[in-house]
Design a protein around this motif. Structure first.
Motif, PDB file in Angstrom:
ATOM      1  N   GLU B 103       0.833  -1.218   0.000  1.00  0.00           N
ATOM      2  CA  GLU B 103       0.000   0.000   0.000  1.00  0.00           C
ATOM      3  C   GLU B 103       0.859   1.255   0.000  1.00  0.00           C
ATOM      4  N   ALA B 104       1.953   1.214   0.773  1.00  0.00           N
ATOM      5  CA  ALA B 104       2.845   2.386   0.819  1.00  0.00           C
ATOM      6  C   ALA B 104       3.458   2.636  -0.553  1.00  0.00           C
ATOM      7  N   PHE B 105       3.918   1.569  -1.216  1.00  0.00           N
ATOM      8  CA  PHE B 105       4.490   1.738  -2.562  1.00  0.00           C
ATOM      9  C   PHE B 105       3.417   2.267  -3.516  1.00  0.00           C
ATOM     10  N   GLU B 106       2.203   1.708  -3.430  1.00  0.00           N
ATOM     11  CA  GLU B 106       1.129   2.140  -4.340  1.00  0.00           C
ATOM     12  C   GLU B 106       0.742   3.590  -4.103  1.00  0.00           C
ATOM     13  N   ALA B 107       0.941   4.047  -2.864  1.00  0.00           N
ATOM     14  CA  ALA B 107       0.653   5.455  -2.541  1.00  0.00           C
ATOM     15  C   ALA B 107       1.814   6.370  -2.913  1.00  0.00           C
ATOM     16  N   GLY B 108       2.860   5.799  -3.522  1.00  0.00           N
ATOM     17  CA  GLY B 108       3.934   6.649  -4.033  1.00  0.00           C
ATOM     18  C   GLY B 108       5.271   6.515  -3.323  1.00  0.00           C
ATOM     19  N   ALA B 109       5.334   5.719  -2.262  1.00  0.00           N
ATOM     20  CA  ALA B 109       6.614   5.558  -1.560  1.00  0.00           C
ATOM     21  C   ALA B 109       7.645   4.938  -2.495  1.00  0.00           C
ATOM     22  N   ARG B 110       8.874   5.448  -2.460  1.00  0.00           N
ATOM     23  CA  ARG B 110       9.951   4.878  -3.267  1.00  0.00           C
ATOM     24  C   ARG B 110      10.843   3.994  -2.413  1.00  0.00           C
TER      25      ARG B 110
END
Lengths: 259, 259
Positions: B103-110
């Motif tokens: 979810e964090a990656f999908e929300a834009g976390a790199r």
């Protein structure tokens, strides 16, 4: 600086501190190691005969982290070439290092550090230095742990050392093939240190146990010339540098298999 | 920030990094671990059922080093109580952690870090988390090693783990008495993890091998309530906390004997 060593009126006891500086990458120093090195009056670094006059690995890590520390550094001899036993040359090397430390304390130093590659508790000469110094003067001995080469090899190759109920063993290749074979019989993951010169034998003993293991060889870990290799990438009989690490782990195919 | 991940036009691959935060003392974090945590978009920290709503050990180390990191922290479940096997609850815990990361990656976390006590390569759940995440999305997995509890116990007690040609073994007490006995037969120094609940058995197995060994038990290493104890300081049958470490080393009487 240290809550544990000072009270208002009693001068603190001189301290001799073994500081692990990690496997090679200057960033793998701990915050504590950096603080202690910066607080030290004198920093001893081992230098080998073969590299006399050159910057050693521990020294390089120290000055990469803080160039100002160079002024506190004293190079002391480290004999790596002797194969085994308490040789006279080895004892003489500890004695020279101890003499440098004692002279520093006598000249007023309150804190002398010995910077060692990896961890002072893992195959380091720091114990011998500390024993030699404490035999002649009253100093407090402390140790700051450091990241070891096997941890660096595991991290870099992204192969966990141990999972779940697995047993890990660390063996110096200098202990001989029979010891290595016995350890492989009991432990799941086995790491062999100092195996560069005897790499063909080490790989041969591992292959005799099982062809299904995953085996990695790391040389010059954390340095610009770091190499991660599989056994098949070595020619028959090819050796590796002294500071090589061989890691062999059981095959892990299922998620959570080793729990 | 990382020379190895960037080029001018290609957006870097998302990164999932297991970060070892050491045994408990916040200063035993590496410089690299601190930099990576500070560069992360999200920091996952394990929290146990028993301590839900409380700050866990890994989280405490992170915020002690940089209170501003608290804003990036997400607590994920960690099941320590299950004795063995890939239980459904354990798999569910990895899945929850993996979902939070995805979810964090999908929300834009790199960059998503998982902060783990000790080293992510030594009995950590990070491997399972990484396997679960990489099964559903394309991320680069990296590991930053950390100081382990056995290194802290050795440093604090000033008893070297291994010298010269000695063999070191690390055994989870959960592997059972027979495994521990076999390892003691082959290795010089043996460290048992997770031996708190079974401390009487662990000490009993060690005593059966030899009464001449030096044995230390460390609990809550690096924390304000740290204790270093000899076997004689435990009452018959007394247990210790889960995060206990037992270290037993051969008697070393002569300088350099184990070379």
């Amino acid at each position: 600086m240290n809550a544990d060593t000072t009270s208002a009126n009693v001068p603190p006891q001189p301290r001799l501190i073994g500081v692990g500086v990690g496997p090679g990458d200057p960033e793998l120093l701990t915050l504590k190691a950096l603080r202690v090195l910066q607080s030290a009056d004198v920093i001893l670094v081992p230098t080998t005969e073969a590299r006399e006059g050159q910057v050693g690995r521990a020294e390089q890590i120290v000055i990469d982290n803080d160039p100002q520390l160079a002024a506190k550094i004293r190079r002391v001899p480290f004999r790596m070439a002797d194969r085994s036993g308490v040789t006279e040359r080895r004892q003489a090397a500890w004695q020279v290092s101890a003499d440098v430390a004692v002279e520093a304390f006598e000249a007023g130093a309150r804190m002398v550090c010995f910077a060692t590659i990896g961890d002072p508790s893992v195959y380091s000469t720091f114990s011998y230095l500390a024993d030699t110094v404490t035999a002649v003067m009253d100093v407090q001995v402390d140790v700051v742990p450091g990241i070891t080469a096997m941890q660096a090899l595991s991290a870099t190759s992204r192969i966990p050392l141990v999972l779940g109920k697995e047993v890990l063993a660390l063996v110096p290749a200098t202990a001989g093939d029979d010891v290595l074979a016995r350890v492989l019989d009991v432990a799941d993951t086995v790491v062999a240190y100092k195996g560069g010169r005897t790499l063909p034998q080490v790989l041969n003993v591992i292959a005799q146990v099982s062809n299904d293991r995953t085996t990695m060889i790391g040389t010059n870990l954390g340095l610009p010339n770091e190499r991660l290799l599989k056994p098949s990438e070595f020619a028959d009989g090819e050796t590796a540098p002294y500071f090589s690490t061989v890691m062999t782990v059981p095959v892990r195919t299922l998620l959570g298999e080793a729990l």
